[in-house]
Design an enzyme around this catalytic site. Structure first.
Site, PDB file in Angstrom:
ATOM      1  N   CYS A   1       0.832  -1.205   0.000  1.00  0.00           N
ATOM      2  CA  CYS A   1       0.000   0.000   0.000  1.00  0.00           C
ATOM      3  C   CYS A   1       0.867   1.256   0.000  1.00  0.00           C
ATOM      4  CB  CYS A   1      -0.955   0.002   1.187  1.00  0.00           C
ATOM      5  SG  CYS A   1      -0.155  -0.236   2.790  1.00  0.00           S
TER       6      CYS A   1
ATOM      7  N   HIS B   1      -1.554   0.916   7.701  1.00  0.00           N
ATOM      8  CA  HIS B   1      -2.015   0.978   6.311  1.00  0.00           C
ATOM      9  C   HIS B   1      -1.780   2.381   5.774  1.00  0.00           C
ATOM     10  CE1 HIS B   1      -4.220  -0.054   2.746  1.00  0.00           C
ATOM     11  NE2 HIS B   1      -5.115   0.909   2.940  1.00  0.00           N
TER      12      HIS B   1
END
Length: 1022
Positions: free
Chosen positions: A110, A361
């Site tokens: 990510c 994340h």
């Protein structure tokens, strides 16, 4: 039981009138003292079967258990479900129009995806990459798969897919594999950014195109120098250096300015850190600082959230809130350029969600350089922010550990606050032209308005969904089951509750109460019987009262109605018997009865019963020029009867046989079933015929003397004062209407004997209208008479107060108008003040929005709406104009009450009486096709009204052009009262809609507008 079953069978299909009769049919056989609970429930129609959905075309108003057709259809419709299948829709993987393409997360990549999206939105970098020379492009067979080899080729292909792919998201595994990254291991995002830009710069430097060679330096590279000053000799040495991002320490700081200031602050070099001075040739105490010389077009600011913890020996994340602006002024930080402006605009925010430096994340908020819209890129998912504003949202909801959790500080307008942002990307603000600044200002206002409308829309949707769930829940509970407790709810309230366009008020049952504070039997048709459970929920949510349950059925009222109905049946039989007795030839002893008593004994008996039982109903009155103030039993010159046979004591024009005895009168009052005859009864019918003849002669005589008044010919007007007279006389228009009614039908209408001019005067005896007000519209209340007509009126009728208006010509050409009696200024001003106040201070009033079609300003000839309920259609039919001379008590009551209340300052009557020629016209507003009623208040703003119109017509507020009486309504912040919107106003709505046929519009304009070429334009020098 048999009777009940019969009534239930009849009630299922019977009209409202038959239901009313059937509900009281038992009174023929039941005396008032014999009434049981069964009869009370029959009167209230409690056991009437409830109608089922689909069996009724409209609501049965006579059935309190019918809950069909009151507006539930819109809420109970079946949902059309799609058929289920095991194959997913392939279009779900298709890219939506005007959206960006996402990137697949390969496991823990990510952090790569966020930087790729940020770099893709750098238009200069993207264009330069497309210009990179690719030697394999000409050799590649398009039918085979393309496998990029170099970093430039991978990035080229990836950016092309992000820009033009039809897929919703693409796979970046080719680039990730070429970089040799471990997809299962999360790396330091800031370090990845540095290394990748360095690799890309080195790769592009081998290109032949100079614009491609140094694109990284042009976009991201700035210049600063480390400047060291010796404290001993004050020698200054500078070490120039390039930077691609500024690494800012955030520990102990609250905003971005503090972080930049610390980055540039002076540092002391002493002790073991002393500086070796070349001039002094020894280590000396010194100071060192960084000086910024130039900044790149794209300024990357790395917020050092990940630091080394010496106690644990590991990295940790600083979850410190940092405030940063949308516009960053870097001029004060540039060396030697403190006076110049150097403004940067925020273009991207990279977020790390999580409390640990080793997990979490990464997502990116990026601003589209072309449109200015903000997007959130979360791997495959892309979300567009509303209102062109950065909204960090849930990214800031990821909490720290409970012990170290801190509250989010308040941010000023134009600032954002985050504890998860680790990189900020700013782009230099290009100097805008004057027109561009104006456009930006207008766009800003528009975006604010859109945001506000979106909030209002969301509130309306949430309210509608809640109402939908409420109706679904309660409508199933409404029907009352046999034997269970129940309550009565007004039918009108239930309809408004189901009507989403009106505000639901509290339940009001006060109008349904009888004199015993229970439910009046006559109000059953206007109420519905619902279950106790449903009533409890409705009263809990909306309040109101008084509540009418199964103990609110009034035995006293039912007994009273039973007596009245039985008496009416008995009176019909008595009337037939008396009529037969009167026709018999007199033989033997008889009784004397007055002629008026003979005609009115049945009405007198009913009124006596109603008076004794405190009936609330009143008989329809007859008027005699003054309005319906009293009920009269007799017509013409006959006096009012109070007791039976009292007219037998009066003078009967010398008839020697008219004698009466008290005992005979009393005996007749006690019982109507007696045998009697009259000595003078033979002349009764002849006298009635004579009275009709006299009325016809009187009407013909009055008509001939006032022929022009009757035909409304040669009438004087105030707008143009007639020649030959300096005085005109005034009478109420109501008097003229009633007089014309008598002239047209003298045998059916009462002769007019009085002129009630006091209705036009104030309590002090002064006139209530001025000459100017009569011209402006108050003349609709009066009729003007010529002096010759006034002489006839004064001779034929009793006039309580003459009223006249005089024209006095002054010296020169001026004219003065006076009235007799004089105008009462005090009452006139009070009347005008109260009138204006009533029109400006209202709540929950009805106005009508009429949608204009094309160029029509009014749909004057539009027919009433076809979707009106049947009951409304019946009411419309009942309100058709009546023929002159019909007995119309409603017309009399409206006219008289208007004059007596309006002219005496009673502010409760706001509706003006229209000037009609004895014809009753409905005061109810007739809704036209394309028109809807809205409930508003005087203090409501025009903006709030536009929101209501948006829900009613599905026309956005900025597409609404509203006008009233030809005047445009444009000030959204003004109240309806200040804009002149009063109850019953009609507001025209013209919606800005796209033109479907431009060719047809051209034809229309060619017909309507003459061709003028460039006349009046700048092309001809105008």
């Amino acid at each position: 039981p048999a009777m009940l079953a019969f009534l239930e069978t009849v009630w299922i299909m019977a009209p409202r009138i038959q239901l009313e009769k059937a509900a009281w049919r038992w009174v023929e056989t039941v005396k008032p003292e014999e009434i049981e609970q069964e009869h009370i429930e029959l009167a209230y129609r409690v056991n009437l079967p409830a109608c089922k959905r689909g069996t009724c075309r409209r609501n049965c108003r006579g059935n309190p258990n019918c809950l069909v057709g009151i507006g539930e259809q819109a809420w109970l419709g079946e949902i059309d479900e799609n058929a289920f299948h095991n194959i997913d829709d392939p279009n779900s993987e298709r890219r939506d129009k005007n959206t960006f393409v996402g990137l697949t997360n390969l496991g823990a990549t990510c952090y790569v995806n966020t930087f790729l999206q940020v770099w893709f939105h750098n238009l200069e970098l993207r264009r330069s990459l497309y210009q990179c020379h690719n030697s394999r492009a000409q050799e590649h067979n398009i039918a085979s798969d393309y496998e990029p080899q170099s970093i430039c080729e991978h990035l080229q292909y990836l950016f092309a897919l992000l820009q033009n792919s039809n897929r919703k998201y693409i796979d970046p595994s080719g680039l990730v594999k070429a970089l040799g990254l471990d997809t299962g291991q999360q790396q330091d995002a800031q370090e990845f950014s540095k290394l990748f830009l360095s690799l890309l710069e080195d790769t592009l430097s081998k290109q032949k195109n100079p614009n491609v060679q140094n694109v990284i330096q042009r976009q991201f590279c700035g210049q600063f120098s480390y400047v060291t000053v010796c404290n001993q000799c004050e020698r200054s040495s500078a070490l120039p250096s390039r930077f691609y991002e500024l690494e800012l320490n955030i520990q102990g700081h609250k905003n971005l300015t503090e972080c930049v200031t610390e980055f540039l602050k002076e540092e002391k070099l002493d002790g073991e850190n002393r500086y070796f001075c070349e001039s002094c040739q020894s280590k000396q105490n010194a100071t060192r600082r960084i000086k910024l010389h130039s900044l790149p077009p794209t300024l990357n600011l790395q917020l050092m959230r990940f630091v080394f913890d010496r106690q644990t020996g590991h990295k940790k994340k600083l979850n410190t809130f940092i405030s940063f602006p949308e516009q960053l002024e870097m001029g004060p930080f540039l060396e030697g350029k403190q006076g110049t402006k150097c403004v940067y605009e925020l273009s991207a925010v990279l977020i790390h969600r999580g409390i640990s430096a080793y997990s979490g994340h990464y997502i990116a908020h990026v601003k589209d350089a072309r449109t200015g819209d903000w997007y959130k890129f979360n791997d495959e998912e892309i979300e567009k922010m509303e209102g062109k504003k950065l909204q960090l949202g849930i990214e800031e909801d990821i909490a720290e550990t409970v012990k170290s959790q801190t509250r989010k500080p308040k941010c000023s307008k134009g600032y954002h606050c985050s504890r998860n942002a680790y990189m900020l990307v700013y782009k230099v603000q290009e100097e805008k032209t004057f027109l561009q600044r104006l456009v930006d200002q207008d766009n800003h206002k528009f975006e604010e308005w859109c945001s506000e409308m979106a909030d209002m829309r969301k509130q309306s949707v949430d309210k509608g969904k809640a109402k939908h769930e409420e109706v679904k829940e309660l409508y199933e509970l409404l029907p009352a089951k046999d034997g269970d407790p129940y309550e009565f709810i007004p039918l009108d309230w239930l309809k408004k509750w189901l009507d989403d366009s009106t505000a639901t008020k509290e339940i009001d049952n006060s109008l349904f109460l009888c004199c015993h504070s229970k439910l009046h039997p006559d109000k059953v048709g206007e109420s519905k019987r619902v279950s106790l459970q449903a009533a409890e929920l409705l009263y809990k949510r909306y309040g109101g009262g008084p509540r009418l349950d199964n103990f609110s059925l009034c035995r006293e009222c039912v007994s009273q109605r039973c007596r009245v109905l039985r008496l009416k049946n008995q009176l019909n039989e008595d009337y037939k018997e008396v009529s037969n007795l009167v026709k018999r030839v007199l033989s033997g002893e008889g009784y004397w009865v007055g002629k008026v008593s003979l005609r009115s004994w049945r009405q007198l008996a009913l009124e006596q019963l109603e008076e004794d039982e405190h009936e609330t109903k009143h008989s329809n009155g007859q008027t005699n020029g003054r309005g319906p103030h009293t009920n009269k039993l007799s017509e013409g010159n006959e006096d009012e009867m109070k007791t039976f046979n009292e007219d037998a004591f009066r003078d009967h024009r010398g008839c020697s046989s008219c004698v009466s005895e008290k005992k005979n009168e009393t005996k007749f009052k006690v019982s109507f079933k007696v045998s009697f005859s009259f000595l003078c009864i033979q002349t009764l019918e002849q006298e009635e015929k004579d009275n009709e003849a006299v009325s016809k002669m009187m009407a013909l005589d009055q008509k001939n003397q006032l022929l022009n008044l009757f035909h409304e010919k040669n009438r004087p007007t105030l707008t143009k004062w007639p020649q030959g007279t300096d005085v005109l006389y005034i009478v109420p228009l109501y008097f003229v209407d009633e007089w014309r009614k008598f002239i047209r039908r003298p045998t059916k209408s009462s002769p007019v004997s009085n002129v009630g001019n006091t209705l036009l005067l104030c309590p002090h005896g002064g006139f209530m209208f001025t000459y100017d007000s009569l011209i402006d519209g108050d003349a609709q209340h009066i009729a003007l008479l010529w002096p010759s007509e006034w002489e006839v009126i004064s001779r034929l009728f009793i006039v309580d107060q003459p009223i006249s208006i005089h024209c006095i010509k002054q010296s020169g050409s001026t004219t003065e108008y006076t009235t007799q009696p004089d105008l009462c200024w005090e009452c006139r001003e009070g009347f005008l003040f109260q009138q204006q106040r009533d029109l400006r201070e209202y709540t929950q009033a009805t106005i009508y929005i009429r949608k204009v079609v094309e160029d029509q300003m009014m749909l004057k000839e539009a027919a009433p709406e076809m979707n009106a309920s049947s009951s409304e259609a019946e009411e419309e039919k009942e309100e058709q104009p009546k023929v002159d001379g019909d007995k119309d008590p409603d017309f009399s009551q409206v006219s008289s009450l208007y004059y007596s209340n309006k002219l005496r300052g009673d502010g409760t009557h706001k509706n003006q009486l229209r000037a009609t020629s004895g014809i009753r016209r409905s005061t109810r507003h007739r809704k036209l096709r394309g028109e809807k009623a809205l409930i508003v208040s005087a203090n409501q703003t025009l903006k709030e009204l536009k929101i209501q119109i948006m829900h009613a017509f599905s026309v956005a507020p900025f597409d609404q052009n509203l006008s009233i009486n030809g005047k445009s309504l444009t000030d959204d912040s003004a109240t309806l009262g200040s804009l002149g919107v009063i109850p019953e106003s009609i507001i025209c709505l013209k919606a800005d809609e796209p033109i479907a046929d431009y060719a047809a519009m051209d034809d229309v304009y060619q017909v309507r507008m003459p061709e003028e070429g460039f006349k009046g334009t700048g092309l001809l020098g105008h």
